[in-house]
Design an enzyme around this catalytic site. Structure first.
Site, mmCIF file in Angstrom:
data_model
loop_
_atom_site.group_PDB
_atom_site.id
_atom_site.type_symbol
_atom_site.label_atom_id
_atom_site.label_comp_id
_atom_site.label_asym_id
_atom_site.label_seq_id
_atom_site.Cartn_x
_atom_site.Cartn_y
_atom_site.Cartn_z
ATOM 1 N N GLY A 176 0.893 -0.279 0.139
ATOM 2 C CA GLY A 176 -0.093 -0.223 -0.404
ATOM 3 C C GLY A 176 0.902 0.877 0.041
ATOM 4 C CB CYS A 177 2.280 3.831 -1.486
ATOM 5 S SG CYS A 177 2.182 2.332 -2.875
ATOM 6 N N GLY A 178 1.932 5.923 -0.715
ATOM 7 C CA GLY A 178 0.804 7.265 -0.170
ATOM 8 C C GLY A 178 2.012 7.498 -1.917
#
Lengths: 503, 358
Positions: free
Chosen positions: B11-13
Site C-alpha cells: 500500500g502507499c501514498g
C-alpha cells in the site's frame, strides 16, 4: 431367445398400496417399462434406464427406482460396466454404445483448482452495487490499434475490425443437431439464447425453418456429413463452425439411423426420409491443415467475410500444436471440446478412453498461442465438462474466452444424464423424434428454465469477479495468478501454469 | 513456464507536482509534501522521480544502476561498454543518513547506444529497452532503475525524508517531481522494490494493487517484456510503454485502455466513439488495469494522474499559477501550496493530463 446375462442395473418398483392406477407412468415412460395388467401396473424392469420421468410424474409418489441389489460380486478391478459389456458383447458381437460424456473416475482438475479472493490489500467489489461486466466478443482481434484524432480532436479508428460474435455473458450452447435432439429441444436452446444474448449452435443437422426467427443467436455448423448446408444456411446465423471432432468421440463420425429421420429432420438435413444419415469420421475434403485453410476461406467467401469462422476440435494429446495450426489457417474461434464432452451416441470404448480433459487443453492452447504471439488471432471456447459457474470461472482463468454447455442445458429440460440418448426413446422429449415424446417438451416453459440457469450463472460469475476484486470478465481471462492447485503434482501445476495453494 | 513467482504487495501514498512553464524547483518541496504522508508508508520504501535535472547532458540516457556485488558491476559494465558510448561514469552522490545503514552500490552512467547497434527494425529506444531487460533479468545483482534522458529516479529502503536526504535531492532542480512512500506487506528490504518504476523517460508511482496482474503480465510477455520485479507497478510502466511508444496511441487513448469506460457508458456514446471504444476494449482487454489504484505517470512532456475505474484509491488534484499538484491526500498538497486556486477529486477512470505550455 434366451434371457440376457447382462445384469439389469435398476429395479423399478411401485408401491401398490399408494398407487391410484392413474397410468401416468405407462404414458410417460418412453422405454415401455410399464404396461397395464388389468388391475395393476406391470413392470418390465429390464427396460428401465433410471431417467426418472415416471418418478417425477407419479402424483402419489408410489414409484421408486433403485439400483439392482443383485450386483455382481464386488471387485475393484472388474467393474459392473466391464462385466456387463463383456456379457453383452458375447451375446451380440457388437460395440456397446452410450450417450452423454465419459462417466469414469478420471481426475477432474476443476475440483483441484481454487480461486483467489480479496482481503485487506485490495477491496472486493459488490456486484449488487457496482457495475460488473460480462460482455464477451469472440473472433480475431487486432494485435494493436491504429487510432488517430481528427482536427476536432475526435478519435478515428483506422484499423479495420474483423467480425465478432457478441455475447452478453461468456456462455454459449454446445452444438446439438436436430435429429440428435428434438426440434422442441432446439427451440428451448434458441429461445434462451436470444433472451440471454448468447448463442446456440445448430450442430450438423441444418437449421429448421422454425429457428430462423432466432438467427441472431444461432451459430450454424458444417460437419463431415454436410447436412443442410447451403448459402442461405451459411449466412443465416452469426457465425459458421467447422466441426472436425467431438470430445466424446474424437476421430469418430456419426450415424443417425433412418428410423430417426422423419419428414422434418429429412427436410432440414436435405436427405430422403428414412435414410441413414452418415457423418464420415474425417471431413473428406480435409486431410491436412492446408485443406482446413481452404474450407475456412471457402466459408469466408460464401459469407462475404461477415461472419467469424469457428473450428471445433476434440482435445487430443497434441491439441496445442493443432490449435496453433488452426489459428494460422485463418480460424477466428477455436472451439475445444474436452474428453468429458457429451454426445448423442458414441461407442463406449471411444468415449471412455480417448482425448484429454478440457482443463489441460485450455491451458496448453492458451500458452502455445501466447508463446507464438498469436493469442489475439483466435478466441478460445472451452467445452466438455463445464458443470457450474465455478468450472466456467476456472476455465476462463486458465485462458478460455467463453464456455459452451450442452449436457448442462439439457438438464434444465429434464435430462438426468441416464446416458441412453442413442436409443431415441428419451422420455423427456429431448433426444428423440417420437412425436408423442417430443410434444411434452414445451419450449416456452423449458426456455424459461434454461434462461433462469444462465441468469443464475451470470450472477454467480459476477459474485466471483467481485470477490476477486475485478469488475470485468477480461481481467479474469487467462489470469492464472488467481488460481491455486490443491493436491496436484508439480508437473501438472507446471503444465497448467498454476501455483500450488499456499504459495 | 514462468508462473511460480511470489507477487509483491504494497500500500502507499504518492504525490507529484509540475510547473507548466518548466520552472525548475529543487527537491525540498516534494520531500516536504511526501513526508506529510509518512503514515501511508511504513518506512520500508520511498522514492522520487525528477525531470529536467540533467540539463548539462540532456541527450544522453542517464542510467541509474544498483549493484549488490562488485561482480555484478563488472559484468554489467562489460555489457554497457560493448554496446554504448559512455560519456560519464560516476558513483551517485549520497549523504550519510543515520537510519540507512546498508545500501547497494549506486552508479550513474550517461550513455548513447553505439551507432551500429541501431537498425531499421530496432530503434534506439528499443535497443535501450532491450539492454535494460537483459541486465535486469540476466545479470545477477544488477538492476537499472532509471534510464531516461534528462530525468532520474531515486529510491531505496527508508522513509521519504531519509531517502531524499540520502540522495541529496535538494541539490537537484527539476520541473516535474513525483514521490512515493511505501507500505509493503511482505518481504521488504530490496531497494529495487521501491517506487518509482521507470522505463526510458517514463516513470510511475503507484498506489494500489492490480487485481488483474496475472493477465496483464502474460499479455506483456507476449510482446517480449520480461517482468522481473513481480510488482503491479512494473506492469503499469510496461503497459504505458507498449501503448504509447510501440502502438503509437496518445496518452488519453492509452488511459482509456488501462482504465476503460464501462460498457454502459460506451453504449450511450455516438456511433463514432462507440466504434472506437468498443475496439479498444476488444483489442486491449488484457491491458485493462483492474483493481484499486491511483497513479502518477511522469514523462518528458508532462504528468498524468489517473484512478481505477471505480476509484478505489484516493487522488486529489490542485492548481496554482502554472503549477499542478496531485497527491493521495489534499493535505500533502496544502503542505507545499497553502492556498491553491482550484482543488478537485478527479473522477474514477478519468485521467488528469498536464502538458507543458508550448
Amino acid at each position: 431367445m434366451f434371457k440376457s446375462q447382462a445384469l439389469t442395473e435398476y429395479i423399478a418398483k411401485i408401491d401398490t398400496n399408494k398407487c391410484i392406477r392413474c397410468k401416468r407412468c405407462i404414458q410417460n415412460c418412453g422405454w415401455g417399462v410399464y404396461s397395464w395388467g388389468g388391475d395393476k401396473v406391470n413392470i418390465d424392469t429390464n427396460k428401465c434406464v433410471k431417467c426418472l420421468r415416471c418418478y417425477h410424474y407419479c402424483p402419489v409418489e408410489a414409484i421408486d427406482i433403485v439400483d439392482n441389489p443383485t450386483f455382481y460380486k464386488r471387485n475393484h478391478n472388474w467393474s459392473f460396466q466391464h462385466i456387463k459389456n463383456i456379457k453383452k458383447q458375447a451375446e451380440t458381437g457388437g460395440i456397446p454404445l452410450t450417450g452423454m460424456g465419459c462417466d469414469l473416475d478420471y481426475p477432474v482438475l476443476f475440483d483441484n483448482l481454487l480461486l483467489d479472493a480479496c482481503q485487506v490489500t485490495n477491496p472486493s467489489i459488490d456486484p449488487l452495487r457496482e457495475p460488473m461486466e460480462l460482455r464477451t466478443f469472440l473472433g480475431k482481434k487486432p494485435s494493436r490499434l491504429d487510432i488517430k484524432r481528427d482536427k476536432k480532436g475526435k478519435l478515428k479508428l483506422k484499423t479495420k475490425m474483423t467480425p465478432q460474435i457478441e455475447l452478453r455473458s461468456p456462455f454459449m450452447f454446445s452444438p446439438m443437431s436436430f435429429g440428435s435432439i428434438s426440434l422442441n429441444a432446439q427451440k428451448v436452446l434458441a429461445m434462451a439464447a436470444k433472451e440471454c444474448g448468447i448463442v446456440m449452435n445448430t450442430g450438423e443437422g441444418g437449421l429448421h425453418e422454425d429457428l430462423y426467427p432466432y438467427k441472431t443467436n444461432v451459430m450454424v455448423q458444417v460437419a463431415s456429413g454436410r447436412f443442410g448446408v447451403n448459402p442461405e444456411y451459411l449466412n443465416a446465423g452469426v457465425a459458421v463452425e467447422i466441426k472436425i471432432g467431438q470430445g466424446a468421440k474424437p476421430g469418430i463420425g456419426g450415424h443417425l439411423p433412418g428410423e430417426k429421420i422423419p419428414l422434418q429432420v429429412a427436410k432440414t438435413r436435405m436427405i430422403p426420409i428414412g435414410t441413414d444419415a452418415l457423418s464420415p469420421a474425417p471431413q473428406h475434403d480435409i486431410y491436412s491443415i492446408e485443406d482446413l485453410r481452404q474450407l475456412i476461406y471457402a466459408l469466408k467467401e460464401a459469407t462475404e467475410y461477415k461472419k467469424p469462422i469457428s473450428v471445433k476440435i476434440a482435445t487430443v494429446h497434441n491439441v496445442a500444436a493443432i490449435a496453433s495450426g488452426i489459428a494460422r489457417a485463418g480460424a477466428d474461434i477455436i472451439y475445444l471440446d474436452g474428453f468429458r464432452g457429451g454426445t448423442g451416441a458414441a461407442p463406449t470404448v471411444i468415449r471412455d478412453h480417448m482425448g484429454i480433459p478440457i482443463e489441460h487443453a485450455v491451458a496448453a492452447v492458451d500458452d502455445r498461442l501466447r508463446e507464438e504471439g498469436i493469442r489475439n488471432e483466435a478466441s478460445i471456447v472451452a467445452a466438455g465438462g463445464i458443470r457450474s459457474a465455478g468450472d466456467a470461472a476456472k476455465a476462463i482463468a486458465l485462458g478460455a474466452d467463453a464456455c459452451a454447455i450442452g449436457t448442462t442445458a439439457l438438464m434444465t429440460m429434464g435430462c438426468t444424464v441416464c446416458g441412453k440418448c442413442y436409443t431415441g426413446n428419451c422420455s423427456w422429449g429431448i433426444t428423440t423424434q417420437r412425436p408423442e415424446l417430443t410434444a411434452r417438451l414445451d419450449p416456452e416453459v423449458y426456455g424459461q428454465r434454461l434462461m433462469n440457469l444462465i441468469r443464475a450463472w451470470n450472477h454467480e460469475l459476477m459474485e466471483i469477479l467481485g470477490a476477486l476484486g475485478v469488475n470485468s470478465i477480461e481481467s479474469l481471462r487467462g489470469s492464472r495468478e488467481r488460481l491455486r492447485g490443491v493436491g496436484l503434482d508439480s508437473a501438472t501445476l507446471d503444465m497448467l501454469g498454476v501455483k500450488p495453494a499456499g504459495r | 513456464m514462468n508462473h511460480d513467482y511470489q507477487k509483491d504487495i504494497a500500500g502507499c501514498g504518492l504525490t507529484g507536482l509540475i510547473s507548466k512553464k518548466k520552472n525548475r524547483l529543487d527537491g525540498s518541496h516534494i520531500k516536504k509534501s511526501l513526508s506529510l504522508m509518512n503514515d501511508r508508508g511504513n518506512g520500508l520504501g520511498a522514492g522520487y522521480a525528477a525531470y529536467g535535472i540533467y540539463p548539462e547532458l540532456p541527450e544522453h540516457y542517464a542510467f541509474h544502476v544498483m549493484y549488490d556485488y562488485s561482480s555484478s558491476r563488472m559484468e554489467a559494465e562489460e555489457l554497457l561498454k560493448a554496446n554504448y558510448e559512455i560519456e560519464k561514469i560516476e558513483e551517485m552522490p549520497t549523504a550519510p543518513v543515520k537510519e540507512i545503514t546498508v545500501s547497494p552500490l549506486l552508479m550513474r552512467y550517461f550513455v548513447k547506444p553505439k551507432k551500429d547497434k541501431v537498425r531499421a527494425d530496432l530503434s534506439e529506444e528499443d535497443f535501450v529497452v532491450k539492454t535494460i531487460m537483459q541486465i535486469n533479468s540476466e545479470v545477477e545483482g544488477a538492476y537499472i532503475f532509471s534510464s531516461g534522458k534528462n530525468m532520474g529516479a531515486f529510491k531505496g529502503v527508508g522513509n521519504p525524508a531519509e531517502i531524499a536526504d540520502f540522495f541529496k535531492l535538494e541539490e537537484y532542480e527539476g520541473f516535474t517531481w513525483t514521490g512515493h512512500t511505501r507500505f509493503p506487506t511482505n518481504t521488504p528490504g530490496w531497494w529495487g522494490g521501491a517506487h518509482p518504476f521507470t522505463l526510458l523517460d517514463w516513470s510511475i508511482v503507484h498506489n494500489g494493487e492490480i487485481s488483474s496482474y496475472g493477465i496483464n503480465k502474460r499479455y506483456l510477455e507476449m510482446f517480449g517484456y520480461k517482468l522481473t520485479l513481480l510488482t503491479d507497478t512494473e506492469v503499469v510502466a510496461y503497459l504505458f510503454d507498449l501503448l504509447l511508444r510501440k502502438h503509437g496511441l496518445d496518452i488519453e487513448t492509452a488511459c482509456s485502455a488501462l482504465a476503460a469506460p464501462f460498457w454502459k457508458d460506451i453504449d450511450k456514446m455516438d456511433e463514432g466513439d462507440r466504434e472506437v471504444y468498443t475496439a479498444i476494449r476488444m483489442a486491449y482487454g488484457s491491458a485493462l488495469l483492474n483493481g484499486p489504484f491511483s497513479l502518477l505517470f511522469g514523462h518528458k512532456n508532462g504528468l498524468v494522474g489517473i484512478n481505477d475505474r471505480i476509484k478505489l484509491r484516493p487522488l486529489v488534484a490542485a492548481t496554482k499559477d502554472d503549477m499542478v499538484y496531485m497527491a493521495s491526500e489534499e493535505s500533502a498538497i496544502r503542505e507545499i501550496c497553502a492556498e491553491p486556486e482550484h482543488v478537485w477529486s478527479p473522477k474514477a477512470g478519468e485521467p488528469v493530463i498536464v502538458e507543458f505550455d508550448k
